[in-house]
Design a protein around this motif. Structure first.
Motif, PDB file in Angstrom:
ATOM      1  N   SER A 195      47.105  39.506  41.508  1.00  0.00           N
ATOM      2  CA  SER A 195      46.638  38.840  40.285  1.00  0.00           C
ATOM      3  C   SER A 195      45.123  38.593  40.289  1.00  0.00           C
ATOM      4  N   ALA A 196      44.434  38.994  41.368  1.00  0.00           N
ATOM      5  CA  ALA A 196      42.969  38.840  41.405  1.00  0.00           C
ATOM      6  C   ALA A 196      42.330  39.860  40.460  1.00  0.00           C
ATOM      7  N   PRO A 197      41.132  39.551  39.948  1.00  0.00           N
ATOM      8  CA  PRO A 197      40.473  40.500  39.038  1.00  0.00           C
ATOM      9  C   PRO A 197      40.280  41.878  39.684  1.00  0.00           C
ATOM     10  N   ASP A 198      39.969  41.904  40.997  1.00  0.00           N
ATOM     11  CA  ASP A 198      39.854  43.174  41.724  1.00  0.00           C
ATOM     12  C   ASP A 198      40.738  43.088  42.972  1.00  0.00           C
ATOM     13  N   PRO A 199      42.002  43.546  42.880  1.00  0.00           N
ATOM     14  CA  PRO A 199      42.939  43.381  43.995  1.00  0.00           C
ATOM     15  C   PRO A 199      42.478  44.026  45.309  1.00  0.00           C
ATOM     16  N   GLU A 201      39.404  44.442  46.397  1.00  0.00           N
ATOM     17  CA  GLU A 201      38.376  43.559  46.939  1.00  0.00           C
ATOM     18  C   GLU A 201      39.015  42.264  47.475  1.00  0.00           C
ATOM     19  N   ALA A 202      39.995  41.752  46.737  1.00  0.00           N
ATOM     20  CA  ALA A 202      40.661  40.499  47.144  1.00  0.00           C
ATOM     21  C   ALA A 202      41.338  40.678  48.498  1.00  0.00           C
TER      22      ALA A 202
END
Ligand code: NAD
Length: 249
Positions: A195-199, A201-202
């Motif tokens: 659910s992070a804006p950039d999975p 990167e998360a």
């Protein structure tokens, strides 16, 4: 068999650390009562290992908790594992988010302990010992992390609750400890990544905060959990034990 003849209740046993703990305890000879609000995820457990009985339980429901305490035999071990991660800084947390985080992460443990401790005290009169294990986190009073203010506050409170229970019942053989994991690869962590804006990167960021260069697996947690629920830890109480892959070195 490190938990032979022990009766142990594990909450949040449907998935993640609770699920792995239920199996690990049963493999060590315990009779395990595996509880979760999600009956579907619980349902596979009895087939995964003998000695596991499943119970649908919402740890936020006082009447349901009291009813389960009446139904089960006195416990040797209680693992309060249920918890929830709120993502946000102090400016993002609504009154409802804050209240829910404390309800699920802290108040449920007070409630479960109040319901099951009387039986554990009786049991400890016979066996000399019983163990409560509360799920905290390295993100607590131990260390701050970005976007984890509500979560960290609840997990710090879990350590306070743990020490209070440990202090009040130490002379009766009741031990109470808190487990403080690092970042563990579980379904809810995968959800936070997705659910992070950039999975991508998360996920990289979650791994980067672990000095050992990888996420923990649930099997990195279960040896400490079995230890704390077993008599091997008979001289350990009121402690917050870190299994964090070196984050707090
Ligand atoms: P998870 O978050 O993937 O699963 C949580 C389980 O709790 C689910 O099966 C869910 O159905 C159950 N649950 C939710 N609300 C409930 C309720 N009201 N009553 C009963 N069950 C309920 O599992 P996880 O990531 O292994 O987390 C388990 C515990 O470990 C939590 O307390 C969490 O804060 C803590 N923890 C996790 C990590 C991590 O990185 N995964 C790190 C430190 C601490």
């Amino acid at each position: 068999m490190r938990l032979k003849d022990k009766t142990i209740l594990v909450t949040a046993a449907g998935q993640g650390i609770g699920h792995a703990s239920a199996i690990a305890c049963a493999r060590e000879g315990a009779k395990v009562y595996a509880a979760d609000i999600n009956e579907e995820t619980l349902s596979t457990l009895p087939g995964e290992c003998p000695g596991i009985e499943i119970h649908k339980l919402d740890v936020c429901d006082r009447a349901a908790v009291d009813a389960l305490a009446k139904k089960l035999p006195a416990l040797d071990g209680l693992f309060n594992c249920a918890g929830f991660v709120h993502n946000g800084s102090v400016l993002d947390i609504t009154e409802d988010d804050w209240a829910f985080s404390f309800e699920l992460n802290v108040t449920s443990m007070y409630r479960m302990t109040q319901a099951f401790l009387p039986g554990m005290r009786e049991r400890a009169k016979v066996t000399g010992t019983a163990s409560i294990l509360n799920m905290s986190s390295m993100a607590s009073s131990i260390k701050g992390f970005p976007m984890r203010t509500a979560y960290g506050a609840t997990k710090a409170a879990v350590i306070g609750l743990t020490k209070g229970v440990a202090a009040d019942f130490v002379k009766e053989g009741i031990r109470c400890n808190a487990l403080c994991p690092g970042t563990v690869d579980t379904p809810s962590l995968r959800g936070r990544i997705a659910s992070a804006p950039d999975p991508v990167e998360a996920e990289k960021n979650f791994i980067a905060r672990q000095p050992m260069g990888r996420l923990a697996t649930v099997d990195d947690m279960t040896p400490m959990i079995v230890y704390l629920l077993s008599d091997e830890s008979r001289f350990v109480s009121g402690q917050a034990l870190l299994v964090d892959g070196g984050v707090t070195i």
